[in-house]
Every structure is written in C-alpha cells, then in structure tokens.
Design a protein around this motif. Structure first.
Motif, short mmCIF file in Angstrom:
data_model
loop_
_atom_site.label_atom_id
_atom_site.label_comp_id
_atom_site.label_asym_id
_atom_site.label_seq_id
_atom_site.Cartn_x
_atom_site.Cartn_y
_atom_site.Cartn_z
N ALA A 29 0.81 -1.21 0.00
CA ALA A 29 0.00 0.00 0.00
C ALA A 29 0.85 1.26 0.00
N LYS A 30 2.03 1.19 0.57
CA LYS A 30 2.84 2.38 0.77
C LYS A 30 4.02 2.56 -0.17
N LYS A 31 4.51 1.50 -0.79
CA LYS A 31 5.73 1.58 -1.59
C LYS A 31 5.44 1.22 -3.04
N PRO A 32 6.04 1.99 -3.97
CA PRO A 32 5.84 1.65 -5.39
C PRO A 32 6.54 0.34 -5.78
N ALA A 33 6.05 -0.26 -6.83
CA ALA A 33 6.62 -1.48 -7.40
C ALA A 33 6.60 -2.66 -6.44
N ILE A 34 5.56 -2.71 -5.64
CA ILE A 34 5.35 -3.83 -4.74
C ILE A 34 4.14 -4.62 -5.26
N SER A 35 3.84 -5.70 -4.68
CA SER A 35 2.84 -6.67 -5.11
C SER A 35 1.53 -6.08 -5.68
N ALA A 36 1.32 -6.33 -6.95
CA ALA A 36 0.07 -5.93 -7.59
C ALA A 36 -1.09 -6.72 -6.99
N ARG A 37 -0.83 -7.93 -6.55
CA ARG A 37 -1.87 -8.76 -5.93
C ARG A 37 -2.40 -8.11 -4.66
N CYS A 38 -1.50 -7.59 -3.83
CA CYS A 38 -1.92 -6.91 -2.60
C CYS A 38 -2.67 -5.63 -2.93
N CYS A 39 -2.14 -4.87 -3.88
CA CYS A 39 -2.79 -3.62 -4.26
C CYS A 39 -4.19 -3.87 -4.81
N SER A 40 -4.33 -4.91 -5.60
CA SER A 40 -5.65 -5.26 -6.15
C SER A 40 -6.62 -5.64 -5.05
N LYS A 45 -11.41 -4.16 -1.79
CA LYS A 45 -12.09 -3.91 -0.51
C LYS A 45 -12.70 -2.51 -0.46
N LEU A 46 -12.07 -1.58 -1.16
CA LEU A 46 -12.55 -0.20 -1.18
C LEU A 46 -13.55 0.05 -2.30
N GLY A 47 -13.78 -0.97 -3.12
CA GLY A 47 -14.70 -0.81 -4.25
C GLY A 47 -14.11 0.06 -5.35
N LEU A 48 -12.79 0.06 -5.46
CA LEU A 48 -12.09 0.86 -6.45
C LEU A 48 -11.17 -0.01 -7.29
N ARG A 49 -10.57 0.59 -8.31
CA ARG A 49 -9.55 -0.08 -9.10
C ARG A 49 -8.19 0.37 -8.58
N PRO A 50 -7.16 -0.45 -8.71
CA PRO A 50 -5.83 -0.02 -8.26
C PRO A 50 -5.40 1.31 -8.88
N CYS A 51 -5.77 1.56 -10.14
CA CYS A 51 -5.38 2.81 -10.80
C CYS A 51 -6.08 4.02 -10.18
N ASP A 52 -7.20 3.81 -9.49
CA ASP A 52 -7.88 4.91 -8.82
C ASP A 52 -7.12 5.35 -7.57
N GLU A 56 -0.04 6.45 -10.42
CA GLU A 56 1.35 6.44 -10.88
C GLU A 56 1.89 5.02 -11.03
N ARG A 57 1.28 4.06 -10.35
CA ARG A 57 1.72 2.66 -10.44
C ARG A 57 0.95 1.86 -11.47
N PHE A 58 -0.34 2.18 -11.60
CA PHE A 58 -1.24 1.40 -12.46
C PHE A 58 -1.94 2.33 -13.45
N PRO A 59 -1.35 2.55 -14.62
CA PRO A 59 -1.98 3.44 -15.59
C PRO A 59 -3.31 2.85 -16.07
N VAL A 60 -4.23 3.72 -16.37
CA VAL A 60 -5.54 3.30 -16.86
C VAL A 60 -5.39 2.82 -18.30
N VAL A 61 -5.96 1.66 -18.58
CA VAL A 61 -5.92 1.11 -19.93
C VAL A 61 -7.28 1.38 -20.56
N GLN A 62 -7.25 2.06 -21.67
CA GLN A 62 -8.50 2.36 -22.38
C GLN A 62 -8.97 1.12 -23.13
N ASP A 63 -10.23 0.80 -23.02
CA ASP A 63 -10.80 -0.36 -23.68
C ASP A 63 -11.50 0.11 -24.96
#
Length: 72
Positions: A29-40, A45-52, A56-63
């Motif tokens: 939660a606090k450090k960049p380039a750490i587990s995407a699994r934890c961030c997800s 749990k917050l009802g958000l996407r990691p990019c929200d 800076e860690r998870f750029p939004v991918v346009q569909d």
C-alpha cells in the motif's frame, strides 16, 4: 487505511485472505513497485480499481470495445 477501515476491512484482514503477512500488505500500500496482488485486494475492498488509488503505479488502460459499444 481510514478508508479501508470504513469499508470494514484492514491490512491484517487482507493479509489473512491472501495468505501473506500484514507487513507485506502494508508495504504494498505504501511503496511503489510492490505486489500488484496486494494492491488489487486493497482496491477491491474499497470498491475501487488499483489505478484509482495509485495512478502512478497502475496506468488506466483504455478499452476500445467500450467505444464501439457506445456507438451501438
């Protein structure tokens, strides 16, 4: 962390669900380039996407399919 508590969860609860240590989830939660699994898991749990939470860690991918569906 306050938002996570308001959502009825915690780093410890997420760690238990993922089979990880609380420290691993806290670090994610606090450090960049750490587990995407934890961030997800935190974002879920917050009802958000990691990019929200961490744009800076998870750029939004346009569909491109969303654009074509909107035209129908």
């Amino acid at each position: 962390m306050a938002n996570l508590r308001a959502a009825g969860s915690s780093y410890a609860a997420i760690a238990k669900e993922l089979g990880l240590s609380r420290a691993a989830v806290t670090s994610a939660a606090k450090k960049p380039a750490i587990s995407a699994r934890c961030c997800s898991a935190i974002a879920e749990k917050l009802g958000l996407r990691p990019c929200d939470i961490w744009p800076e860690r998870f750029p939004v991918v346009q569909d491109s399919n969303l654009t074509s569906l909107a035209k129908q």
